[in-house]
Write an enzyme that holds these catalytic residues in place. Sequence first.
Site, PDB file in Angstrom:
ATOM      1  N   THR A 119      47.143  42.305  40.792  1.00 45.34           N
ATOM      2  CA  THR A 119      45.844  41.557  40.399  1.00 45.34           C
ATOM      3  C   THR A 119      44.765  42.751  40.205  1.00 45.34           C
ATOM      4  O   THR A 119      43.487  42.449  39.885  1.00 45.34           O
ATOM      5  CB  THR A 119      45.532  40.472  41.440  1.00 45.34           C
ATOM      6  OG1 THR A 119      45.357  41.116  42.636  1.00 45.34           O
ATOM      7  CG2 THR A 119      46.588  39.504  41.548  1.00 45.34           C
ATOM      8  N   GLY A 120      44.984  43.815  40.780  1.00 45.79           N
ATOM      9  CA  GLY A 120      43.800  44.961  40.605  1.00 45.79           C
ATOM     10  C   GLY A 120      44.043  45.512  39.169  1.00 45.79           C
ATOM     11  O   GLY A 120      44.631  45.410  38.380  1.00 45.79           O
ATOM     12  N   ASP A 161      53.660  49.027  46.219  1.00 47.32           N
ATOM     13  CA  ASP A 161      53.542  47.647  46.841  1.00 47.32           C
ATOM     14  C   ASP A 161      53.699  47.787  48.098  1.00 47.32           C
ATOM     15  O   ASP A 161      54.786  48.468  48.662  1.00 47.32           O
ATOM     16  CB  ASP A 161      54.662  46.841  46.099  1.00 47.32           C
ATOM     17  CG  ASP A 161      54.536  45.390  46.296  1.00 47.32           C
ATOM     18  OD1 ASP A 161      54.452  44.889  47.199  1.00 47.32           O
ATOM     19  OD2 ASP A 161      54.922  44.791  44.968  1.00 47.32           O
ATOM     20  N   TYR A 169      48.056  29.635  51.333  1.00 52.47           N
ATOM     21  CA  TYR A 169      47.196  30.780  51.491  1.00 52.47           C
ATOM     22  C   TYR A 169      46.582  30.774  52.771  1.00 52.47           C
ATOM     23  O   TYR A 169      46.561  32.024  53.425  1.00 52.47           O
ATOM     24  CB  TYR A 169      46.169  30.728  50.295  1.00 52.47           C
ATOM     25  CG  TYR A 169      45.166  32.152  50.340  1.00 52.47           C
ATOM     26  CD1 TYR A 169      45.625  33.191  49.984  1.00 52.47           C
ATOM     27  CD2 TYR A 169      43.784  31.743  50.705  1.00 52.47           C
ATOM     28  CE1 TYR A 169      44.576  34.192  49.817  1.00 52.47           C
ATOM     29  CE2 TYR A 169      42.882  32.668  50.905  1.00 52.47           C
ATOM     30  CZ  TYR A 169      43.408  34.180  50.406  1.00 52.47           C
ATOM     31  OH  TYR A 169      42.303  34.915  50.549  1.00 52.47           O
TER      32      TYR A 169
HETATM   33  C1  UD1 Z   1      39.476  29.982  49.112  1.00 55.54           C
HETATM   34  C2  UD1 Z   1      39.004  30.501  50.331  1.00 55.54           C
HETATM   35  C3  UD1 Z   1      38.024  31.990  50.104  1.00 55.54           C
HETATM   36  C4  UD1 Z   1      39.305  32.784  49.689  1.00 55.54           C
HETATM   37  C5  UD1 Z   1      39.647  32.610  48.234  1.00 55.54           C
HETATM   38  C6  UD1 Z   1      40.807  33.123  47.609  1.00 55.54           C
HETATM   39  C7  UD1 Z   1      38.094  28.546  51.407  1.00 55.54           C
HETATM   40  C8  UD1 Z   1      36.963  27.712  52.001  1.00 55.54           C
HETATM   41  N1  UD1 Z   1      37.813  29.575  50.725  1.00 55.54           N
HETATM   42  O1  UD1 Z   1      38.499  30.058  48.020  1.00 55.54           O
HETATM   43  O2  UD1 Z   1      37.793  32.351  51.409  1.00 55.54           O
HETATM   44  O3  UD1 Z   1      38.712  34.066  49.545  1.00 55.54           O
HETATM   45  O4  UD1 Z   1      40.335  31.234  48.689  1.00 55.54           O
HETATM   46  O5  UD1 Z   1      41.128  32.890  46.354  1.00 55.54           O
HETATM   47  O6  UD1 Z   1      39.235  28.107  51.612  1.00 55.54           O
HETATM   48  N2  UD1 Z   1      36.396  24.820  41.374  1.00 55.54           N
HETATM   49  C9  UD1 Z   1      36.040  24.002  40.518  1.00 55.54           C
HETATM   50  N3  UD1 Z   1      36.196  24.516  39.339  1.00 55.54           N
HETATM   51  C10 UD1 Z   1      36.876  25.684  38.815  1.00 55.54           C
HETATM   52  C11 UD1 Z   1      37.392  26.423  39.910  1.00 55.54           C
HETATM   53  C12 UD1 Z   1      37.144  26.223  41.187  1.00 55.54           C
HETATM   54  O7  UD1 Z   1      35.414  23.094  40.460  1.00 55.54           O
HETATM   55  O8  UD1 Z   1      37.193  26.080  37.974  1.00 55.54           O
HETATM   56  C13 UD1 Z   1      36.255  24.465  42.797  1.00 55.54           C
HETATM   57  C14 UD1 Z   1      37.209  24.483  43.820  1.00 55.54           C
HETATM   58  O9  UD1 Z   1      37.817  23.174  43.614  1.00 55.54           O
HETATM   59  C15 UD1 Z   1      36.604  24.651  45.174  1.00 55.54           C
HETATM   60  C16 UD1 Z   1      35.501  25.651  44.765  1.00 55.54           C
HETATM   61  O10 UD1 Z   1      35.118  25.363  43.379  1.00 55.54           O
HETATM   62  O11 UD1 Z   1      36.302  23.450  45.794  1.00 55.54           O
HETATM   63  C17 UD1 Z   1      35.953  26.924  45.189  1.00 55.54           C
HETATM   64  O12 UD1 Z   1      37.000  27.320  44.552  1.00 55.54           O
HETATM   65  P1  UD1 Z   1      37.702  28.778  44.364  1.00 55.54           P
HETATM   66  O13 UD1 Z   1      36.464  29.811  43.912  1.00 55.54           O
HETATM   67  O14 UD1 Z   1      38.861  28.768  44.051  1.00 55.54           O
HETATM   68  O15 UD1 Z   1      37.745  29.354  45.856  1.00 55.54           O
HETATM   69  P2  UD1 Z   1      38.234  28.446  47.156  1.00 55.54           P
HETATM   70  O16 UD1 Z   1      39.661  27.965  46.825  1.00 55.54           O
HETATM   71  O17 UD1 Z   1      37.315  27.724  48.013  1.00 55.54           O
END
Ligand code: UD1
Length: 315
Positions: A37-38, A56, A144
């Site tokens: 992913t980097g 890795d 995760y």
């Molecule tokens: C999670 C972790 C975070 C971690 C990350 C790694 C939590 C609270 N946070 O982030 O610490 O670093 O994983 O990947 O568990 N969303 C939309 N539309 C989109 C994409 C996302 O609505 O297109 C919403 C998601 O449903 C979520 C929020 O935005 O509710 C944040 O999503 P995302 O940016 O993927 O991060 P988390 O899953 O919260």
Amino acid sequence: MSDLYVVTGGAGFIGSHVAEALLARGDRVRIIDNFSTGRRGNLATFRDDVDLVEGDIRSYERAHKAVQGADYVIHLAALPSVPRSVQDPLTTNEVNVTGTLNILSASRDAGVRRVVFASSSSVYGASPDLPKRESLRPAPISPYGVSKLAAEQYCMAFNAVYDLEAVALRYFNVFGPRQDPQSQYSGVVALFLRLGAEGKPPTIFGDGNQTRDFTYVTNVATATLSAAASSTAVGRVINIACGQPHSVNELLAAVQAVVGKPVTPVYLAPREGDIEHSYADVSVARELLGYRPLVALDEGIRRTFDSAVDPSRED
Ligand code: UD1
């Protein structure tokens, strides 16, 4: 001679910012990355200033080679994304848990002074209490989150059993320049900024009222360097965030403001493994690391947008 820092995942989004911050203050940096992913582009501005080990962390041998002679290891290499872990829990576990165990074992064997580990807000999972305090009982609801909690606990066990100094930082929803905006597993800020700029509709999972503590990457990089230095941080788990909840709908409004045109989302069902609300109490970071989140959400979004338009403006 200056200290040698090994940054695992140094070609990644957060890792490249940490590497840059270390170089800026005169430390020596070695990066280990497998470029899954980097990205090489993330190293562009400082490639000649770092030692690069391609490999890795699922291989103990590679991990061992990477940490030889290191004073500090900043362990950021991981397979991110909650939805990716729902799709493929085994690979998430191999990279995030076995990979961390390799880094810890190799660091112990090489006499490293301290390992700083990047954990995640996802370890709090379904726990309803807000704000999230480190003293809460973790309750991850995604593979995760489980992988990050297991790795965190390995750090604490190595600290206890082998006297390897370890600190685990629970980063909350980090965003900023160099975060990949193209993958289906990209973070929501990077996705919304790209789609907004392209005039395409972003997807909001659920009603958009779920909240996150969006944290600009330089806040995280600064805190990470402090965690390597602070004597009181050893053996501790510490939240790194802004301490402010923002809903996904509010995030979209902030993106709209910098993009300068209306961005109309499509609403779909909530995502599996998602938690509803998340924001941090950052008083432990303030006390142990002297941490202050200097860049707030709106300013961070503006900087991220500006750097996507013109990468030389990144800061
Ligand atoms: C999670 C972790 C975070 C971690 C990350 C790694 C939590 C609270 N946070 O982030 O610490 O670093 O994983 O990947 O568990 N969303 C939309 N539309 C989109 C994409 C996302 O609505 O297109 C919403 C998601 O449903 C979520 C929020 O935005 O509710 C944040 O999503 P995302 O940016 O993927 O991060 P988390 O899953 O919260």
